[in-house]
Enzyme design. Structure first.
Site, mmCIF file in Angstrom:
data_model
loop_
_atom_site.group_PDB
_atom_site.id
_atom_site.type_symbol
_atom_site.label_atom_id
_atom_site.label_comp_id
_atom_site.label_asym_id
_atom_site.label_seq_id
_atom_site.Cartn_x
_atom_site.Cartn_y
_atom_site.Cartn_z
ATOM 1 N N GLY A 50 4.479 39.133 -4.006
ATOM 2 C CA GLY A 50 3.872 38.133 -4.887
ATOM 3 C C GLY A 50 2.359 38.214 -4.781
ATOM 4 O O GLY A 50 1.804 38.981 -3.992
ATOM 5 N N SER A 52 -1.587 37.322 -3.993
ATOM 6 C CA SER A 52 -2.302 36.772 -2.846
ATOM 7 C C SER A 52 -2.359 35.250 -3.000
ATOM 8 O O SER A 52 -2.675 34.755 -4.077
ATOM 9 C CB SER A 52 -3.722 37.342 -2.782
ATOM 10 O OG SER A 52 -4.459 36.731 -1.747
ATOM 11 N N GLY A 53 -1.998 34.511 -1.948
ATOM 12 C CA GLY A 53 -1.999 33.058 -2.019
ATOM 13 C C GLY A 53 -0.712 32.464 -2.542
ATOM 14 O O GLY A 53 -0.608 31.246 -2.701
ATOM 15 N N ALA A 54 0.287 33.316 -2.812
ATOM 16 C CA ALA A 54 1.551 32.806 -3.347
ATOM 17 C C ALA A 54 2.337 32.022 -2.304
ATOM 18 O O ALA A 54 3.152 31.158 -2.640
ATOM 19 C CB ALA A 54 2.406 33.967 -3.874
ATOM 20 N N GLY A 55 2.102 32.328 -1.023
ATOM 21 C CA GLY A 55 2.850 31.647 0.047
ATOM 22 C C GLY A 55 3.740 32.581 0.837
ATOM 23 O O GLY A 55 4.564 32.136 1.638
ATOM 24 N N THR A 57 3.144 34.803 3.348
ATOM 25 C CA THR A 57 2.964 34.775 4.800
ATOM 26 C C THR A 57 3.429 33.459 5.390
ATOM 27 O O THR A 57 4.110 33.432 6.426
ATOM 28 C CB THR A 57 1.487 35.021 5.155
ATOM 29 O OG1 THR A 57 1.119 36.337 4.737
ATOM 30 C CG2 THR A 57 1.259 34.894 6.653
ATOM 31 N N SER A 124 2.304 44.173 -2.394
ATOM 32 C CA SER A 124 3.076 45.328 -2.897
ATOM 33 C C SER A 124 3.238 45.245 -4.414
ATOM 34 O O SER A 124 4.327 45.003 -4.922
ATOM 35 C CB SER A 124 4.437 45.418 -2.216
ATOM 36 O OG SER A 124 5.084 44.168 -2.141
#
Length: 639
Positions: A50, A52-55, A57, A124
Site C-alpha cells: 500500500g 506510504s502512510g497507509a498503515g 507497518t 512494493s
C-alpha cells in the site's frame, strides 16, 4: 480501491541467474522443524502492500505483537528497516525498487521455510514484482498471502507521519509513490484492509481470522475464551429437551469444576475430559489433540485429521474429569446425552452430550498429578473415595453458577474481567493468585511488580488480585473471611484500589505443587493476564504422614518458566519478604543483613490472632488484621 494509472512504464531488466551453482536440499524436514519449534510448522509470508502512510507497518507490528503473545514464531520485515542494512545500496529507481522487493522476497521465503510467520511491510508498488515473490513461495511449497492496505492517497497525505508527502509535493523528493511514481494496486488480494473504516486492532483481527481459516494459526490464537453457556434464547428449549433425559447428580466439587469449564477458564475444553485429553493432561501437562474443538471449526479439516500443527499446544496440567460409579456407568453408557443436576431437588445444571466412559485408574492419577501415594492428602482422599469410572463429554450449561453466599458479585468470568480491564484502560495485567490472607510482604511484591512494568514502558498496569474460591482444606481460612481481609487491605490503602481488580477464581484447590501452579497460571491467560506472580512453595503443603514439605519451595517458579504451552505469559518470580525488626516494616529479605529480619510463619500468625495479640507494627494493615483476629478468636471460642 485506490489506484494511480501509470503514465509510462519502461521495460525492466530481466533477472540474470547465477551459474555453476546447485541447490542443496536441507536434511531437516519442515515437519521436523515444526516439532523442534514445538508449535508445528506454520511457515508463510504475509505481504502488506500500500501507499506510504497507509498503515502497513503499524498493522504488521500490531499483528507481530499479537502473535507473539499466542506463542506463534513470527518476525516483521519492514521497508525502512531493510534499507538500513540489506538494501542500503539501493535507491528508488524502478530497477532498484524491483531489486529491493526481490531481495526481501527471498529473505521472506527463508523465514517462512524456517517455520516463521514472516510479516513483510513494503510499498512494493509493482504487481509484477509482488507476483514474482508469490511465485518464489509457491515454487517452494510455502503459503504467500497478499494484504492490500487500501488507504486512499489523500488520507495518507493527511497523515504524512514522516513529512515525505510534503517534500514530494515541493519537488524535494523525486520518484515518490503516488506523487510522481506509479502504484499498481493488487487486482485480487487475499485480504483487503481499510484503515479509514477499521481500527488497527480490527485490522489485526481480520488478518488473524484469515490465517486461522487457512490452517496457519491454531484455534487458541483466535478464541482465547470458550464459554459453554447455552444462549439465553435457547435455554427454554434445552430445558424442555432435558426433561426426557436420564440424570446424574453432581457433588459440590463437581459443580465447581462445571463453573470453571462453563466460564472458559479451561479454554479450549468443551466439557469434562475424554480419555485422550485426560492422558495428555495427566502425562504431558498439555493438550495437543483437536478433539476438544468444534467439528467444523477449521475449513477443510475434519476432527479426525487435525493435529498439533493446526490446533497448537495448550498448557493443561491438571485433569478436569467427572468420576462416576459402576452403577451410573452401566445406567448411562448407552445414552447419547444426559442431564447433570445438583442438590436435593436435582436442579438442572447442564446437558452432557457425546459421553465417553473410561476407567478411573486412581493410583496412576494420584501419583502423576500429586507425585505422592499418600492417602492422607486431603484432595487425594476425595479422589480415592470417588467413582471407579470417568465420563467425559461436551457440556451445554443452562446458566451461570451462583452460590448465593454474598460473594457472587466478585465471581467475574474471564470475559467480564477483560471488559473491566478495558474499562480501566489497562495496558498490562499482572495476576497474583492466593489462598491465604495478605500481609504487607505480599503488598510490596505487588507494588514492586507494578513499578517494574511501568519502567518497561507500560502506562497503566492493573493488578488482578485473584483469591482461589473453590474447595480448600478444612484448616485454611474460609473464602468469606479472606475476601473481607483483602477488601480491608484495599481500604487501608496498602494496595491502590484504582489499579487493582479484586475477583474470585472459582477453581478448587488441589495442593498439587508445581503441577497445579501451571493450571493457576494458564487459567489467568483466559482473562487477559500477561504477567503472573508466582510465590514461594505455591500450591504446596506438608506430607500429612511425615510432616515434610511435599514439594521443593522453588520448583513452582522454575517449572512455570519451563512449562510448555505458556509462551504468552511472563513469570514474575516471588521475592522473599520478611519483617525488618529495625525499620519495623516488611521488606525484601537481604541475606547479608539476616540478623535484622524475622520470618513470621503462618503458624505464628494464627497463634497471635487466636490469642488476641497484635502482630509487629507494619506486618499487616490494621483493619485487615482485625478481620483475621476476629475470625481466629471466634474459631477458638467455638473449639
Amino acid at each position: 480501491m485506490s489506484e494511480i494509472t501509470p503514465k509510462d512504464t519502461k521495460d525492466r531488466p530481466e533477472l540474470v541467474k547465477s551459474t555453476n551453482v546447485k541447490f542443496q536440499k536441507n536434511f531437516v524436514s519442515r515437519t521436523r522443524r515444526g516439532q523442534v519449534l514445538g508449535t508445528g510448522f506454520r511457515g508463510c509470508t504475509v505481504w502488506f502492500t500500500g501507499f506510504s502512510g497507509a498503515g502497513k507497518t503499524t498493522i504488521s507490528f500490531g499483528l507481530e505483537s499479537y502473535l507473539a503473545t499466542k506463542g506463534i514464531y513470527c518476525y516483521t520485515l519492514d521497508g525502512d528497516n531493510i534499507r538500513h542494512g540489506l538494501c542500503k545500496d539501493l535507491g528508488f529507481s524502478p530497477a532498484d525498487r524491483q531489486e529491493n522487493v526481490r531481495r526481501v522476497g527471498e529473505v521472506a521465503r527463508l523465514f517462512a521455510d524456517a517455520g516463521q510467520v514472516c510479516l513483510s511491510s513494503f510499498i512494493s508498488p509493482y504487481r509484477l514484482d509482488r507476483d514474482r515473490v508469490k511465485s518464489v513461495h509457491q515454487e517452494n511449497g510455502l503459503p504467500f498471502f497478499e494484504v492490500f492496505v487500501d488507504t486512499p492517497l489523500e488520507t495518507c497525505e493527511e497523515r504524512d507521519v514522516k513529512g515525505l508527502y510534503k517534500k514530494a509535493r515541493q519537488g524535494l523528493i523525486k520518484g515518490f509513490t503516488g506523487i510522481d511514481s506509479v502504484y499498481e494496486p493488487p487486482i485480487n488480494p487475499d485480504i483487503l484492509l481499510r484503515t479509514t473504516e477499521n481500527t488497527v486492532d480490527e485490522c489485526v483481527e481480520q488478518v488473524v481470522e484469515f490465517l486461522r481459516t487457512k490452517g496457519i494459526l491454531p484455534y487458541s490464537a483466535v478464541h482465547s475464551v470458550r464459554e459453554l453457556f447455552i444462549p439465553k434464547e435457547n435455554v427454554f428449549a434445552a430445558l424442555t429437551e432435558a426433561e426426557a433425559l436420564p440424570t446424574l447428580r453432581l457433588s459440590k466439587l463437581d459443580l465447581q469444576w462445571v463453573q470453571v469449564l462453563s466460564e472458559g477458564w479451561a479454554s479450549p475444553l468443551s466439557g469434562f475430559m475424554r480419555e485422550k485429553e485426560y492422558l495428555q493432561a495427566l502425562h504431558h501437562n498439555i493438550l495437543t489433540d483437536a478433539s476438544h474443538l468444534p467439528e467444523t471449526d477449521i475449513d477443510g479439516f475434519s476432527r479426525g485429521t487435525r493435529n498439533a500443527a493446526i490446533c497448537g499446544t495448550v498448557n493443561q496440567s491438571v485433569p478436569i474429569v467427572l468420576p462416576i460409579t459402576e452403577g451410573d456407568k452401566e445406567r448411562l453408557e448407552n445414552c447419547s446425552s444426559f442431564l447433570l443436576t445438583y442438590g436435593e431437588d436435582d436442579s438442572p445444571v447442564a446437558i452432557l452430550s457425546a459421553p465417553e466412559f473410561f476407567p478411573h485408574n486412581k493410583e496412576e492419577r494420584v501419583c502423576r498429578q500429586w507425585g505422592t501415594s499418600t492417602r492422607e492428602h486431603p484432595y487425594v482422599k476425595m479422589v480415592m473415595a470417588s467413582g471407579d469410572w470417568l465420563v467425559g463429554g461436551d457440556l451445554k450449561v443452562f446458566e451461570r453458577i451462583r452460590w448465593g453466599d454474598g460473594l457472587d458479585s466478585f465471581r467475574l468470568t474471564p470475559n467480564e474481567l477483560r471488559k473491566e480491564f478495558s474499562r480501566r484502560g489497562a495496558d498490562a495485567i499482572f495476576a497474583f493468585q492466593l489462598r491465604n490472607p495478605i500481609h504487607n510482604g505480599h503488598a510490596i511484591l505487588m507494588t514492586e511488580t507494578r513499578k517494574r512494568l511501568e519502567e518497561k514502558g507500560f502506562n497503566h498496569p492493573v493488578l488482578l488480585l485473584h483469591p482461589l474460591g473453590g474447595w480448600t482444606k478444612a484448616d485454611d481460612v474460609p473464602l468469606d473471611v479472606r475476601m473481607k481481609q483483602h477488601q480491608a487491605v484495599l481500604e487501608d490503602g496498602v494496595l491502590d484500589p484504582s489499579n487493582t481488580v479484586l475477583a474470585i477464581f472459582p477453581s478448587p484447590m488441589m495442593y498439587a505443587g508445581p503441577t497445579e501452579v501451571q493450571w493457576h497460571a494458564k487459567a489467568r491467560i483466559a482473562c487477559g493476564a500477561q504477567f503472573y506472580i508466582v510465590g514461594r512453595d505455591p500450591a504446596g503443603m506438608p506430607n500429612p504422614e511425615t510432616g515434610k514439605d511435599l514439594y521443593d519451595a522453588t520448583h513452582g517458579r522454575k517449572v512455570l518458566q519451563l512449562a510448555p504451552g505458556l509462551p504468552q505469559l511472563e513469570i514474575v518470580p516471588f521475592r522473599v519478604a520478611a519483617y525488618n525488626t529495625q525499620n519495623q516494616r516488611m521488606e525484601f529479605f537481604d541475606p547479608e543483613r539476616r540478623d535484622e529480619f524475622e520470618f513470621i510463619s503462618g503458624t505464628k500468625m494464627r497463634r497471635l490472632a487466636a490469642s488476641g495479640e497484635e502482630p509487629p507494627q507494619g506486618f499487616m494493615a490494621p483493619r485487615a488484621w482485625k478481620v483475621l483476629k476476629s475470625f481466629y478468636e471466634s474459631r477458638s471460642d467455638k473449639s
